[in-house]
Design a protein around this motif. Sequence first.
Motif, PDB file in Angstrom:
ATOM      1  N   ARG A 112       1.395  22.680   9.989  1.00 55.06           N
ATOM      2  CA  ARG A 112       1.245  21.367   9.151  1.00 55.06           C
ATOM      3  C   ARG A 112       1.819  21.618   7.963  1.00 55.06           C
ATOM      4  N   LEU A 113       1.996  22.775   7.768  1.00 57.77           N
ATOM      5  CA  LEU A 113       2.806  22.931   6.098  1.00 57.77           C
ATOM      6  C   LEU A 113       4.059  22.778   6.617  1.00 57.77           C
ATOM      7  N   LEU A 114       4.754  23.113   7.691  1.00 55.85           N
ATOM      8  CA  LEU A 114       6.135  22.951   8.002  1.00 55.85           C
ATOM      9  C   LEU A 114       6.352  21.497   8.050  1.00 55.85           C
ATOM     10  N   GLN A 115       5.461  20.507   8.726  1.00 58.96           N
ATOM     11  CA  GLN A 115       5.461  19.268   8.874  1.00 58.96           C
ATOM     12  C   GLN A 115       5.466  18.626   7.548  1.00 58.96           C
ATOM     13  N   ARG A 116       4.693  19.020   6.600  1.00 56.50           N
ATOM     14  CA  ARG A 116       4.643  18.550   5.156  1.00 56.50           C
ATOM     15  C   ARG A 116       5.999  18.938   4.459  1.00 56.50           C
ATOM     16  N   GLU A 117       6.417  19.934   4.732  1.00 60.24           N
ATOM     17  CA  GLU A 117       7.676  20.360   3.931  1.00 60.24           C
ATOM     18  C   GLU A 117       8.878  19.448   4.538  1.00 60.24           C
ATOM     19  N   ILE A 118       9.138  19.266   5.955  1.00 56.09           N
ATOM     20  CA  ILE A 118       9.880  18.206   6.526  1.00 56.09           C
ATOM     21  C   ILE A 118       9.853  16.995   6.034  1.00 56.09           C
ATOM     22  N   ALA A 160      21.208  21.860  -0.486  1.00 60.08           N
ATOM     23  CA  ALA A 160      21.068  20.986   0.507  1.00 60.08           C
ATOM     24  C   ALA A 160      20.071  19.938   0.470  1.00 60.08           C
ATOM     25  N   ASN A 161      18.685  20.266  -0.119  1.00 56.75           N
ATOM     26  CA  ASN A 161      17.702  19.142  -0.288  1.00 56.75           C
ATOM     27  C   ASN A 161      17.508  18.582  -1.444  1.00 56.75           C
ATOM     28  N   ALA A 162      18.654  18.726  -2.359  1.00 57.68           N
ATOM     29  CA  ALA A 162      18.554  18.144  -3.723  1.00 57.68           C
ATOM     30  C   ALA A 162      18.523  16.587  -3.387  1.00 57.68           C
ATOM     31  N   SER A 163      17.792  15.763  -4.407  1.00 56.16           N
ATOM     32  CA  SER A 163      17.814  14.577  -4.334  1.00 56.16           C
ATOM     33  C   SER A 163      18.973  13.996  -5.215  1.00 56.16           C
ATOM     34  N   ASP A 164      19.534  14.888  -5.955  1.00 60.51           N
ATOM     35  CA  ASP A 164      20.498  14.304  -7.154  1.00 60.51           C
ATOM     36  C   ASP A 164      21.592  15.431  -7.219  1.00 60.51           C
ATOM     37  N   GLU A 165      22.701  15.140  -7.140  1.00 55.82           N
ATOM     38  CA  GLU A 165      23.804  16.204  -7.168  1.00 55.82           C
ATOM     39  C   GLU A 165      23.970  17.048  -8.587  1.00 55.82           C
ATOM     40  N   THR A 166      22.968  16.150  -9.745  1.00 57.00           N
ATOM     41  CA  THR A 166      23.090  16.999 -11.012  1.00 57.00           C
ATOM     42  C   THR A 166      21.787  18.180 -10.793  1.00 57.00           C
ATOM     43  N   MET A 167      21.274  18.220  -9.958  1.00 57.00           N
ATOM     44  CA  MET A 167      20.035  19.279  -9.647  1.00 57.00           C
ATOM     45  C   MET A 167      20.587  20.412  -9.096  1.00 57.00           C
ATOM     46  N   VAL A 184      13.793  31.340  25.594  1.00 59.17           N
ATOM     47  CA  VAL A 184      15.095  31.457  24.516  1.00 59.17           C
ATOM     48  C   VAL A 184      14.802  30.397  23.261  1.00 59.17           C
ATOM     49  N   LEU A 185      14.822  30.885  22.036  1.00 63.38           N
ATOM     50  CA  LEU A 185      14.654  30.063  21.090  1.00 63.38           C
ATOM     51  C   LEU A 185      15.882  29.854  20.306  1.00 63.38           C
ATOM     52  N   VAL A 186      16.202  28.494  19.910  1.00 62.89           N
ATOM     53  CA  VAL A 186      17.398  27.952  19.396  1.00 62.89           C
ATOM     54  C   VAL A 186      16.909  26.929  18.120  1.00 62.89           C
ATOM     55  N   ASN A 187      18.080  26.791  17.364  1.00 63.41           N
ATOM     56  CA  ASN A 187      17.866  25.824  16.361  1.00 63.41           C
ATOM     57  C   ASN A 187      19.142  25.127  16.217  1.00 63.41           C
ATOM     58  N   ARG A 188      19.212  24.247  15.153  1.00 64.45           N
ATOM     59  CA  ARG A 188      20.437  23.331  14.907  1.00 64.45           C
ATOM     60  C   ARG A 188      21.281  24.326  14.719  1.00 64.45           C
ATOM     61  N   MET A 189      21.234  25.713  13.966  1.00 61.48           N
ATOM     62  CA  MET A 189      22.455  26.431  13.650  1.00 61.48           C
ATOM     63  C   MET A 189      22.856  27.564  14.770  1.00 61.48           C
ATOM     64  N   SER A 190      22.346  27.132  16.186  1.00 56.68           N
ATOM     65  CA  SER A 190      22.706  28.006  17.201  1.00 56.68           C
ATOM     66  C   SER A 190      23.895  27.044  17.673  1.00 56.68           C
ATOM     67  N   ALA A 191      25.093  27.955  17.854  1.00 60.30           N
ATOM     68  CA  ALA A 191      26.177  27.254  18.110  1.00 60.30           C
ATOM     69  C   ALA A 191      27.262  27.984  19.185  1.00 60.30           C
ATOM     70  N   SER A 192      27.974  27.421  19.909  1.00 60.10           N
ATOM     71  CA  SER A 192      29.165  27.897  20.548  1.00 60.10           C
ATOM     72  C   SER A 192      28.716  28.728  21.774  1.00 60.10           C
ATOM     73  N   ARG A 238      13.488  22.262   9.569  1.00 56.69           N
ATOM     74  CA  ARG A 238      13.856  22.064   8.135  1.00 56.69           C
ATOM     75  C   ARG A 238      15.140  21.315   7.891  1.00 56.69           C
ATOM     76  N   ILE A 239      16.121  21.837   8.621  1.00 56.49           N
ATOM     77  CA  ILE A 239      17.457  21.312   8.761  1.00 56.49           C
ATOM     78  C   ILE A 239      17.909  19.924   9.004  1.00 56.49           C
ATOM     79  N   ASP A 240      18.675  19.413   8.241  1.00 53.79           N
ATOM     80  CA  ASP A 240      19.049  18.021   8.115  1.00 53.79           C
ATOM     81  C   ASP A 240      20.192  17.756   9.067  1.00 53.79           C
TER      82      ASP A 240
END
Length: 728
Positions: free
Chosen positions: A615-621, A345-352, A486-494, A562-564
């Motif tokens: 800080r590491l999470l922010q750097r990765e994001i 999902a985080n690939a910069s190129d479809e050939t990677m 209650v902890l949630v993220n982008r994949m918490s649904a329905s 990290r989720i886009d």
Amino acid sequence: MSIAERMMSRRSLSSPRVSSPRAGVLCRALTVALLFTTPMGLQAKIDDTLHYEPVAPTIEQAPANILIARQLQFTHFRDLQINDELSSDVFYTYLDYLDGQRIYLTQQDIKRFDRIKHQLGSALKTGQLQPAFDIYNLVQQRIIERLEFALSVIDQGIDTLDFSKDESILLDRSKADWEPDTAALDQLWIRRIKNAVLAQRLNGTDDDTITENLRRRYEGQLKRAYQARSEDAFQAYMNAFAGMWDPHTSYFSPRTSENFNINMSLSLEGIGAVLQSDNEYTKVVRLVPGGPAAKQGQLQPADRIVAVGQEGEAPVNVIGWRLDEVVDLIRGPRDSTVTLEVIPANASDETMTKTIAIKRDEVKLEEQSASKDVIHIDRNGRDYTIGVITIPTFYADFQAMQAGDPNYKSTTRDVRKLIAELKQEGIQGLVIDLRNNGGGALHEANDLVGLFIEDGPTVQIRNANNDVQVLNDDDPSVAYDGPLVVLVNRMSASASEIFAGAIQDYGRGLVVGSQTFGKGTVQAVRPLNHGQLKITQSKFYRVSGGSTQHKGVIPDIEIPSRIDKTRIGEDALEHALPWDQIEAVPHTRYFDFSAIIGELRKRHEERFAASPEFRLLQREIEFLEQQRQMETVSLNYEKRKAEHDRIETVRLSIANARRELRGEPPFKSLEELDEWQDAQAADLNTTDEELDFIIREGGQIMADMLDLDKRMASILEPRQLAAQASPQ
């Protein structure tokens, strides 16, 4: 066959009268033998043994089309008319399905469809399918031409390609214009091949292997193109049509309808992943909790599968395959291994791409069950004991329930037991972790809310007739009356969003994390004379009146992810139903957090600013965001290598920074990192003994709530404030 005859044959195939039934008859009699003349003097590979047989509508499909049109117009939640405007939208959506990256058709081809474009609406009402099939057949012919051309380039030798030019290629062509003519399309495909070669060379693959990889890829796609079926065209067209109402409304062919797992949830037996078609690719939507893919840990949402391999066999390229056929290839005997080649999902190129080996197994109910932990927070010399309950999905063992088993498993029953155990351990607060919980049984979400409130409404459901049903918790007993996060993220649904929204509306606890998915609709599967239609029939609303659709649940305290969000979530889907609101229903507010929420956020932000993990999470994001914003890549070897090396250096640096936080030795190279990741993934018994820092931050926020204001003691002995129902 002479060159002149081949050229005449190509002209006959590439210029059909798409609105004439005679064109289909003519095409059936012709062999697809194509010749291309390009500025580089490349000649297409000829195979006189292959014939493209244009597909035609069957006698069952026209009545199915009419039934689908009626169901959509009269029973779907969205009121949408079949008219000229819709006709144009269906036309372009259909083309997006067939040529989403604008790599097969030219502007000249598109112009041929001008008359058809505005006739699809009336044709859809009456079951006239030939115009759509004419479009499909022309696209299939163009696909064959392009793949033959690509193979001719490969046959010329990839060592003849020039990587010294200052060229670049657009990574995502979904919004680009179609190329003006065949000559321009030839040049685009040469750049695509150069991009594929360059990416593999930079990954250390030798030219012979690259040549074999590309030839196998294009020959596999070519084989699929020659095997096109009438049902492929019909399903693509009907899904383009049904998708105008919303992205969760879709048509299932008879073959797809045979398998409940595929037709209802597209769940892959064997690895535990939910997939969907995404242009030419098969995309991972989410992982089934407790399934082999989730436990293996490398496959991620938004990854795209490009090849599938069985044990001891060469991988099969599945670009351009139908979803049901990819499913069939991935499924297999328990304990056998399937290998997936994916574009991350985080690939910069479809050939990677990367290769992931997953051992097939069944998803056991107990591996999806809720679980508990305890964390201890030292705050100013005082120790806070915080309970944590992780809920991967909203489940219920319906078979055991119907059989009268008094000990049947369900989310609510299991959580009730875990709460009782945590109380025995003396917890002072509770964190419910719903991250990556994609939902499940609606009644379980309703019952789970009931563990934390005395009684009252939990969710509203409105149908297409504007009738509203209110689900209630009628049990006045409360399993837990203390402070809640209650902890949630982008994949918490329905169902997850229903629970989190109710807890927020009742003032029963704080919601922490990132904006949820926004899946606030309900579907039903209806039989047709030919296949089935999955149609959206109603919509969820919170007790405060606001819908969970599109908008999801907005946390009280936000934590980046990290989720886009541009690729995953309801608001990232075409034609998603909008957010709206209806009248609120009376409900109790247990606590008003407005007096302390500002200070809670301030403490959280200060803590995160000082946290090396954050800080590491922010750097990765930030790194991932930079990758996502890349619109083009260079085809110049030196420039591409420099960018490739930069990306790999950052990857290694982030991985080693995480190792340092854990007190582990750094990796010396990316190869060592990749080998370690493969080893970790292969060992399904590997677990991280330390709770992740997001859960620990949930505990810190809980400690803040207890430490900040003595009024929080009122939650420990719940008191009802004046009933109110203000919209969120």
